[in-house]
Design a protein around this motif. Structure first.
Motif, short mmCIF file in Angstrom:
data_model
loop_
_atom_site.label_atom_id
_atom_site.label_comp_id
_atom_site.label_asym_id
_atom_site.label_seq_id
_atom_site.Cartn_x
_atom_site.Cartn_y
_atom_site.Cartn_z
N UNK A 1 1.00 -0.90 0.03
CA UNK A 1 0.05 -0.03 0.05
C UNK A 1 0.55 1.40 0.12
N UNK A 2 1.58 1.55 -1.08
CA UNK A 2 2.51 2.69 -1.27
C UNK A 2 1.49 3.90 -0.93
N UNK A 3 0.31 4.04 -1.22
CA UNK A 3 -0.29 5.43 -0.80
C UNK A 3 -0.47 5.79 0.50
N UNK A 4 -0.37 4.91 1.30
CA UNK A 4 -0.51 4.92 3.01
C UNK A 4 1.02 5.66 3.22
N UNK A 5 1.68 5.98 2.55
CA UNK A 5 2.96 6.63 2.84
C UNK A 5 2.83 8.09 3.05
N UNK A 6 1.81 8.61 2.35
CA UNK A 6 1.60 10.15 2.34
C UNK A 6 1.51 10.80 3.51
N UNK A 7 0.95 9.97 4.56
CA UNK A 7 0.79 10.85 6.03
C UNK A 7 2.16 10.75 6.82
N UNK A 8 2.98 9.78 6.29
CA UNK A 8 4.51 9.83 6.84
C UNK A 8 5.32 10.88 6.35
N UNK A 9 5.01 11.17 5.04
CA UNK A 9 5.67 12.11 4.52
C UNK A 9 5.23 13.81 5.01
N UNK A 10 4.00 13.92 5.37
CA UNK A 10 3.56 14.96 6.02
C UNK A 10 4.41 15.03 7.20
N UNK A 11 4.42 14.29 8.12
CA UNK A 11 5.12 14.20 9.30
C UNK A 11 6.48 14.45 9.29
N UNK A 12 7.36 13.91 8.27
CA UNK A 12 8.69 14.28 7.96
C UNK A 12 9.21 15.72 7.44
N UNK A 13 8.27 16.25 6.86
CA UNK A 13 8.45 17.63 6.45
C UNK A 13 8.04 18.43 7.59
N UNK A 14 7.13 18.19 8.51
CA UNK A 14 6.87 18.88 9.77
C UNK A 14 8.18 18.87 10.83
N UNK A 15 8.56 17.60 10.85
CA UNK A 15 9.98 17.65 11.52
C UNK A 15 11.08 18.14 11.02
N UNK A 16 11.29 18.38 9.65
CA UNK A 16 12.48 19.31 9.19
C UNK A 16 12.13 20.65 9.52
N UNK A 17 10.91 21.18 9.31
CA UNK A 17 10.67 22.58 9.42
C UNK A 17 10.95 22.98 10.88
N UNK A 18 10.41 22.21 11.98
CA UNK A 18 10.72 22.43 13.36
C UNK A 18 11.90 22.23 13.76
N UNK A 19 12.88 21.51 13.20
CA UNK A 19 14.11 21.13 13.79
C UNK A 19 15.48 21.24 12.90
N UNK A 20 15.23 21.25 11.56
CA UNK A 20 16.28 20.92 10.81
C UNK A 20 16.48 21.87 9.77
N UNK A 21 15.96 22.97 9.60
CA UNK A 21 16.22 24.02 8.52
C UNK A 21 17.55 24.50 9.09
N UNK A 22 18.12 25.29 8.49
CA UNK A 22 19.72 25.90 8.78
C UNK A 22 19.03 27.33 9.63
N UNK A 23 17.78 27.74 9.42
CA UNK A 23 17.37 28.60 10.25
C UNK A 23 17.14 28.33 11.74
N UNK A 24 16.67 27.10 11.77
CA UNK A 24 16.26 26.52 12.94
C UNK A 24 17.65 26.18 13.79
N UNK A 25 18.43 25.70 12.93
CA UNK A 25 20.04 25.38 13.57
C UNK A 25 20.57 26.68 14.04
N UNK A 26 20.57 27.91 13.38
CA UNK A 26 21.22 28.99 13.93
C UNK A 26 20.38 29.40 15.21
N UNK A 27 19.13 29.26 15.32
CA UNK A 27 18.59 29.56 16.58
C UNK A 27 18.86 28.69 17.74
N UNK A 28 19.19 27.33 17.45
CA UNK A 28 19.69 26.42 18.45
C UNK A 28 21.08 26.78 18.75
N UNK A 29 22.00 27.13 17.69
CA UNK A 29 23.22 27.46 18.22
C UNK A 29 23.24 28.72 19.12
#
Length: 434
Positions: A386-414
């Motif tokens: 069921x490859x289509x079921x992976x869409x919801x996981x993709x939404x979660x991964x993008x949210x994780x990147x935006x909240x923790x792993x953009x370079x802007x967020x990295x700069x705020x952490x440092x």
């Protein structure tokens, strides 16, 4: 930068030392460049880098003498780099050897940095001196003690490296010419390591393994901060795989420890039945072997080497990043897949295992080659149902990147680490990845 300007902006004045900092390269130089640039959002930064990066930094728009300084350490660096290329006995192999040679040439670079900036550091022109690269924890810093003597906080890292080779992969270790990796732990006895850790005000560790290698007496100033980040301008696409079969991609050098042969073996039945397709992005010494393995496997496309900016064009057509690497320090490609909304399937070991948390992808336990192949085969078969079921996981991964792993967020952490240091380091250091 004049002190009165810093007072007006409220930003700390940071001398960011990144011997490797290049916007046109990948791996460590791109990390050095990206973090130093992102820090300009939260600090007044002057970048110090090696002369080989000068032209690329100029093309990126920085003004020499204002935004950055290029240090010419080629008198030592160039001949030692040539020696390393000879000793590593193969393109892209013998990484531990390269780090050992770099450990011999790097002190000259820091000596020239102090010669250029020592007077300013002693005069209080900078609030923080931050050595971003080298990332290797095996390379000590003479600047740490000099900054401590001058009363200027010194930040080290993010440091990462030295993940042990898993049991059962000695053949791959030898094929990678990693002879020195058997002796790597000896770096803890090298002169200068203890002084570097003692004088650093904060030690940024890019992996749990590297954090664990810091002696207990310095753990109170260790901050876990994975070194890789995402530039939304570089990885701006969103995953949009065609409906139907499971679409998978592999991105990386085609070398034994990355496991592309294990992936082909695990996926063979699904490829033959048309339940899966596979895009292989990358090049390396295993290419002929992999092409021979795939000769009777429909649905496999070898793209070869691609410019970093173009990789996302292929990745975004995938449901999953299928990446059975058994020795990744940071796992930058995993973050890139997550930024696109492509679900990672990885081996639960080192960098990727730390990045792929519950709900953000799928992990198989590390083990022998045969065990990894079998476990990957089971997971691929499950996902192909069921490859289509992976869409919801993709939404979660993008949210994780935006909240923790953009370079802007990295700069705020440092920046939070800088503020903790400047406030007198009360309590525990900041924690961003609990």
């Amino acid at each position: 930068m004049p002190p009165e300007r810093a007072a007006q902006t409220g930003k700390p004045r940071v001398l960011a030392i990144a011997e490797a900092a290049n916007p046109e390269w990948v791996s460590v130089p791109l990390v050095g460049w990206s973090l130093a640039q992102a820090l300009r959002e939260v600090a007044d930064v002057h970048l110090v880098t090696q002369i080989r990066n000068r032209d690329a930094v100029l093309r990126a728009g920085l003004v020499e003498g204002q935004g950055f300084t290029a240090i010419d350490s080629e008198a030592f660096a160039a001949p030692l780099w040539s020696l390393a290329e000879k000793l590593r006995m193969g393109e892209g192999k013998g990484w531990t050897m390269v780090q050992a040679i770099n450990a011999l040439s790097y002190p000259w670079f820091e000596r020239l940095v102090w010669k250029t900036f020592g007077a300013d550091i002693r005069a209080g022109t900078y609030d923080i001196v931050h050595r971003i690269t080298p990332l290797s924890p095996t390379i000590s810093s003479s600047l740490a003690g000099k900054c401590a003597k001058a009363g200027v906080p010194f930040v080290l890292g993010p440091l990462n490296g030295g993940v042990p080779w898993p049991a059962g992969f000695d053949a791959e270790r030898r094929r990678e010419k990693e002879w020195l990796s058997y002796l790597r732990s000896a770096y803890k006895l090298l002169p200068g390591r203890g002084a570097t850790l003692r004088h650093a005000s904060a030690i940024l560790a890019g992996s749990r393994h590297t954090a664990g290698e810091v002696p207990e007496r310095y753990q109170h100033k260790v901050v876990y901060l994975p070194e890789n980040g995402i530039d939304p301008a570089r990885f701006a696409r969103r995953a949009d795989p065609a409906p139907g079969a499971l679409r998978a991609c592999f991105v990386g050098r085609l070398v034994p420890y990355k496991g592309p042969d294990m992936l082909l073996e695990a996926a063979a039945d699904l490829l033959r039945s048309g339940q899966m397709t596979l895009d292989v992005i990358g090049d390396g010494p295993m290419m002929p072997q992999l092409q021979a393995m795939a000769a009777d496997l429909p649905g496999v496309t070898f793209h070869g080497w691609m410019a970093h900016r173009d990789v996302q064009q292929v990745m975004a057509q995938s449901h999953i990043l299928s990446f059975p690497s058994i020795r990744e320090f940071g796992g930058g490609v995993v973050l890139e897949a997550m930024a696109l909304g492509v679900t990672p399937l990885i081996v639960d070991y080192a960098g990727p295992g730390e990045l792929v948390q519950d709900g953000l992808g799928f992990k198989v336990p590390c083990g022998t080659r045969e065990e990894i192949v079998r476990r990957f085969r089971v997971e691929l078969q499950r996902l192909a149902a069921d490859p289509a079921a992976l869409a919801s996981t993709g939404v979660a991964t993008r949210q994780r990147i935006e909240s923790h792993f953009t370079w802007s967020r990295k700069a705020e952490q440092v920046r939070a680490v800088y503020d903790w240091i400047r406030s007198g380091q009360p309590g525990n250091p900041p924690a961003f990845f609990l």
